[in-house]
Design an enzyme around this catalytic site. Structure first.
Site, PDB file in Angstrom:
ATOM      1  N   GLY A   1      20.065 -23.930  35.574  1.00 13.27           N
ATOM      2  CA  GLY A   1      18.267 -24.310  35.824  1.00 13.27           C
ATOM      3  C   GLY A   1      17.924 -23.081  34.582  1.00 13.27           C
ATOM      4  O   GLY A   1      17.768 -22.411  34.895  1.00 13.27           O
ATOM      5  N   GLY A   2      16.375 -24.274  34.270  1.00 16.19           N
ATOM      6  CA  GLY A   2      16.495 -23.220  33.439  1.00 16.19           C
ATOM      7  C   GLY A   2      14.331 -23.025  33.574  1.00 16.19           C
ATOM      8  O   GLY A   2      13.397 -23.164  33.384  1.00 16.19           O
ATOM      9  N   GLY A   3      14.429 -23.370  35.151  1.00 16.24           N
ATOM     10  CA  GLY A   3      13.019 -22.819  35.412  1.00 16.24           C
ATOM     11  C   GLY A   3      12.274 -21.285  35.594  1.00 16.24           C
ATOM     12  O   GLY A   3      13.168 -20.226  35.193  1.00 16.24           O
TER      13      GLY A   3
ATOM     14  N   SER B   1      -3.792 -28.468  44.593  1.00 12.94           N
ATOM     15  CA  SER B   1      -2.909 -26.270  45.065  1.00 12.94           C
ATOM     16  C   SER B   1      -3.566 -26.398  46.197  1.00 12.94           C
ATOM     17  O   SER B   1      -4.945 -26.487  46.311  1.00 12.94           O
ATOM     18  CB  SER B   1      -3.277 -26.621  43.851  1.00 12.94           C
TER      19      SER B   1
ATOM     20  N   ARG C   1       0.043 -22.430  55.440  1.00 16.01           N
ATOM     21  CA  ARG C   1       0.251 -23.505  55.089  1.00 16.01           C
ATOM     22  C   ARG C   1       1.137 -24.032  56.292  1.00 16.01           C
ATOM     23  O   ARG C   1       0.791 -25.536  56.499  1.00 16.01           O
ATOM     24  CB  ARG C   1       1.335 -23.550  54.188  1.00 16.01           C
TER      25      ARG C   1
ATOM     26  N   LEU D   1       5.942 -17.836  42.372  1.00 13.96           N
ATOM     27  CA  LEU D   1       5.951 -17.408  41.448  1.00 13.96           C
ATOM     28  C   LEU D   1       6.701 -16.519  41.312  1.00 13.96           C
ATOM     29  O   LEU D   1       7.666 -15.693  40.707  1.00 13.96           O
ATOM     30  CB  LEU D   1       5.382 -17.405  40.857  1.00 13.96           C
TER      31      LEU D   1
END
Lengths: 279, 661
Positions: free
Chosen positions: B11-13, B252, B299, B421
């Protein structure tokens, strides 16, 4: 405090998100004709295949391809296979699902069927990009674009990843110039539209040139500025640009590619003069 | 001389790339496996920003401690606090690092980082790059990894799929089986650590805000190999998404962070042009119900309120399709410009300019708080982590590490916006020294010393599995089966849950698992067979759907994103102060009872039939759990009563951790 009395959510689980999100699958029984240029592998020849896909309001080309995958029967009622294509985010930020749709290179996810049909009511035509090797069907190999990023050193060569405080101060104006360039998804639209980027040329392409300009403008990345300019001065560099200005017209992110190319022209000239005088 | 050791990062996130660059910096050779060129990973979809305490918020009284408090309160106390503390402490350092890496963050006139406010906090903690922050962060990390690739320390396997880990006789991970998604060849890679950074599993719900690769396939394969899965039932449903036929596109939280307002006409399905409806006839329900946080409540709460307004109160903007207005038309153009990236998405996909016409939005499945179980080592002096401990981010299968959305840490029962993030990059950075130390301990009997048969057998098994799938004869169409699974999961295991529906869904999942045995591929080729890849992932989706649903069925309470009204503690109702106090005490006792029973991590263990579920205590050593009272009637008296009832427990606030690597 006049806040909501908590716990007033008597809606049962039979009210669903999906009901509300499932846009009508009816579409009045209308079908859209989708012609796909297919190729089973990189060596094989290509052929056209047509599918009749039930119309759904609000659908885009990736939905069309999903429906074909779920029911891969072509217009001749023959059993076929799902169409291979590259896709990921479906929000036009990853760049994966780029293909040639009704003659125009763009992302399949943001190609809305209604507007395509408004322009060409006879149907939708899908082809793979022509500037890259076809892997299968609409799936192409764009690795040369990533290799170009390596050549132009598209990175900030920081000392390391330890905590040594913030980066250089950057004015809002500089940010305003850098951000648009930094939105390049390496999708390949610009090179597809570029007449100079082809089998017979080594042209590095507008995307990579623009990235070189982006990094050359960064206070830290500037240390490798001359390495980048050397690449742009060399074979397949800036001189190969034929100034057709097609790239900027097809960029889905409105990146000012021709402005970058003009800058690169100026910078490489200055670079050559500096080289001439031994820096 | 010791044999060369390798690490596989799948995984390359943001998480996978952070780990890769940090490992490469330490001289470790990395195989980076990804189903897409890493630059196209799902992290590009993150829009709003990244949270950290900053010089500005500090002067308003903010601190890392308050960031921790907001995060655990927002997460309903279900996360292990040492990890969250360490993450919040690292926040400013991580943003500085990203700044140095050239991320074009928005700037103040003076040239410093600009910040915006996000949900679940009262501080402007969120640094951002337009409205495509995730894209900009991943590009910066992608560039660093490309640099290491050019240096030979990183070997990328893009368009390769992870099929499963390879475990030796002692159950230690010694590598992975991977498949070339073009040539369909299957091979093994030997490594002494495998890092799974494979993201969430939104595709289990059919359409979500997640990318097409977020199937949970890799997590399912690790689960099957013995890695436990934790808190699966905690799935975040984002309040604002744009409905679509192929996916639900995120709008967003930054739209609200910059001043966007959510409203519906007070008159149901008012046919007037929204802009012509006078303010008095608009119902700004979040602002009215939550004066403190307004449009920026956490949320899970915003999602439930939008549901309530549309479903219970019948105030949906449209009759045929449920939606509410998200309105940025009143924002000045300079502010709208900061949102260009997301406003363009709306314009492109709906054909309407949101700068002029209010957007129509509705909630959508967005993030898995739960994920593969991983360990950590607490530093009793700082209350944070022992950095470099091989336990950090390591799963219960030795040698398998998990980071990013794929793991279950950091976000508890509900994730705050712009914390993901941070958690992804944080976990990526801290896992590297942990792996280095792990590799040292594995010098003997390492992957390179294993017999070739270990790897060959694993490859053979997956080859057989592939052939079996390709040649399977049956009536089931994998795409249609997937759609059914998604419909059931969306109906039963999202915003409002009840045990009857959850049980029905669980039975249905059993049926799907049976029907999966009769699945038939329409493409039987051995070249770029996407049909095969999808069908294989469908099995993993069914596996994880069962974990998610069973966890939800067993958890009889309301916590964060897991909302089961039948087990909600009734709010106070009395006006008489004595009665009110009595009710508040009763409420607090019920809350205490609930916490004692359910403030636990759900752990699912794979067995040949149904997943076995157990519970594990949550480390709340830093901030004692307290009732989450956003918008609760009688919040003040309940908070006061709770404080008095728990006064005996002192809060231990350790010294901030010393700054290190």
């Amino acid at each position: 405090m006049e806040e909501d009395p908590n716990g007033k959510h008597p809606m049962s689980a039979t009210t669903h998100i999906h009901q509300t999100h499932t846009l009508s699958h009816e579409g009045n029984g209308r079908k859209i004709s989708v012609k796909v240029l297919r190729q089973s592998d990189p060596r094989g020849g290509s052929h056209w295949e047509t599918f009749e896909v039930p119309y759904e309001p609000g659908m885009n080309v990736t939905t069309v391809l999903q429906r074909i995958a779920a029911n891969p029967t072509n217009a001749e009622h023959e059993h076929s296979t799902p169409v291979a294509y590259d896709s990921c985010c479906l929000e036009e930020v990853c760049g994966a699902c780029t293909m040639v749709i009704n003659g125009r290179v763009r992302q399949a996810c943001s190609a809305l069927v209604d507007s395509l049909l408004a322009d060409s009511p006879e149907g939708i035509e899908l082809r793979p990009m022509t500037k890259f090797k076809v892997v299968r069907d609409l799936f192409v190999d764009r690795s040369p674009m990533f290799a170009a990023l390596k050549r132009i050193k598209a990175w900030v060569a920081v000392d390391g990843y330890h905590d040594i405080g913030p980066g250089p101060r950057i004015s809002p104006r500089e940010q305003d110039e850098a951000y648009p360039l930094s939105r390049c998804m390496t999708c390949g639209c610009c090179v597809e539209a570029c007449p100079q980027f082809n089998d017979h040329s080594t042209f590095i392409g507008p995307a990579a040139i623009s990235q070189a300009i982006l990094f050359n403008a960064h206070p830290t990345a500037r240390v490798e500025r001359d390495d980048r300019l050397a690449v742009l001065t060399g074979v397949g560099g800036i001189v190969d640009c034929g100034n057709s200005q097609n790239c900027v017209k097809v960029c889905p992110k409105d990146i000012p590619l021709t402005t970058s190319i003009a800058k690169a022209g100026r910078d490489t000239t200055l670079y050559k003069i500096r080289q001439w005088f031994g820096r | 001389m010791a044999k060369k050791q390798h690490v596989i990062v799948v995984g390359g996130g943001l998480a996978g790339l952070s780990a890769t660059m940090k490992l490469a910096e330490a001289g470790v050779h990395v195989y980076l496996i990804s189903m897409v060129p890493v630059k196209r990973s799902h992290s590009v979809c993150a829009q709003g920003g990244i949270n950290s305490v900053n010089d500005l918020t500090r002067q308003e009284g903010d601190s890392e401690w308050l960031h921790l408090d907001d995060s655990v309160y927002g997460g309903d106390f279900l996360q292990h606090q040492p990890l969250v503390k360490e993450m919040c402490d690292w926040g400013p350092r991580i943003v500085n690092l990203l700044d140095r890496l050239g991320v074009p963050f928005n700037r103040t006139p003076e040239g410093l980082l600009d910040q915006r406010r996000f949900g679940g906090t009262l501080f402007k903690r969120t640094a951002f790059a337009g409205a495509t922050t995730g894209q900009q962060l991943i590009y910066a990390l992608d560039e660093q990894v490309r640099r290491w690739e050019a240096d030979g320390l990183v070997e990328k396997f893009e368009y390769w799929e992870f099929l499963g880990p390879i475990l030796d006789g002692n159950g230690h991970c010694r590598g992975a089986v991977v498949q070339d998604m073009f040539a369909m060849t299957i091979r093994s890679l030997a490594a002494d650590a495998v890092v799974l950074a494979t993201g969430g599993c939104g595709l289990i719900y059919g359409r979500s805000t997640m990318s097409m690769i977020c199937t949970g396939g890799a997590a399912g394969r690790a689960f099957k190999a013995g890695v436990n899965y934790a808190n699966g039932e905690f799935i975040q449903v984002h309040p604002t998404a744009i409905p679509g036929t192929d996916k639900l596109r995120l709008m967003s939280e930054s739209a609200r962070g910059e001043g966007g307002r959510v409203w519906v006409p007070r008159k149901p399905q008012d046919p007037r042009d929204p802009l012509s409806i006078p303010a008095a006839e608009r119902y700004y329900f979040l602002e009215e119900r939550y004066p403190k946080y307004g449009n920026l409540v956490p949320r899970d709460i915003a999602t439930r309120e939008i549901f309530d307004v549309c479903v219970t109160q019948g105030l949906s903007v449209e009759a045929g399709q449920m939606c509410v207005y998200l309105d940025v038309t009143e924002l000045p153009p300079t502010v709208q410009k900061k949102l260009d990236g997301i406003l363009e998405i709306y314009e492109k996909f709906r054909g309407v300019n949101p700068r002029e016409v209010p957007m129509k939005i509705f909630p959508a499945v967005h993030y898995s708080m739960g994920g593969l179980w991983v360990d950590y080592e607490r530093d009793d002096n700082t209350g944070g982590l022992v950095l470099g401990s091989p336990r950090n981010q390591q799963s219960n299968v030795p040698g398998i590490f998990v980071i990013g959305e794929a793991d279950y840490q950091y976000h508890g029962a509900n994730r705050l916006g712009a914390n993901s993030l941070l958690s992804c990059i944080f976990a990526g950075l801290i896992v590297a020294p942990s792996i280095e130390n792990w590799l040292k301990s594995q010098a003997k009997g390492s992957a390179a010393d294993q017999p070739a048969s270990l790897f060959d057998d694993a490859v053979m098994l997956h080859q057989q599995r592939m052939e079996q799938l390709i040649h399977n004869q049956g009536e089931e169409n994998p795409y249609k089966l997937h759609q059914e699974l998604g419909d059931w999961m969306t109906r039963c295991v999202t915003v409002v849950r009840n045990n009857k529906d959850l049980q029905a869904c669980l039975d249905k999942i059993d049926e799907f698992a049976d029907r999966y045995q009769n699945v038939s591929l329409s493409d039987k080729s051995h070249w770029t067979n996407q049909n095969l890849s999808f069908t294989r992932a469908l099995e993993d989706m069914i596996l994880l759907a069962r974990v998610i649903t069973k966890g939800a069925l067993l958890r009889d309470e309301c916590r964060g994103a897991h909302y089961k009204p039948a087990f909600e503690i009734p709010p106070t109702s009395a006006d008489d102060p004595v009665k009110l106090r009595e009710q508040a005490e009763k409420w607090c006792r019920a809350f205490k009872e609930q916490s004692d029973r359910w403030l636990k991590t759900t752990i699912a263990k794979h067995t040949p039939d149904v997943p076995e579920i157990t519970y594990e205590d949550v480390d709340t050593s830093l901030i004692p759990p307290r009732p989450r009272t956003y918008g609760l009637k009688g919040a003040e008296i309940i908070e006061k009563t709770w404080k008095e009832m728990t006064k005996a427990t002192p809060v231990r606030k350790p010294q901030a951790a010393a700054v290190s690597g």
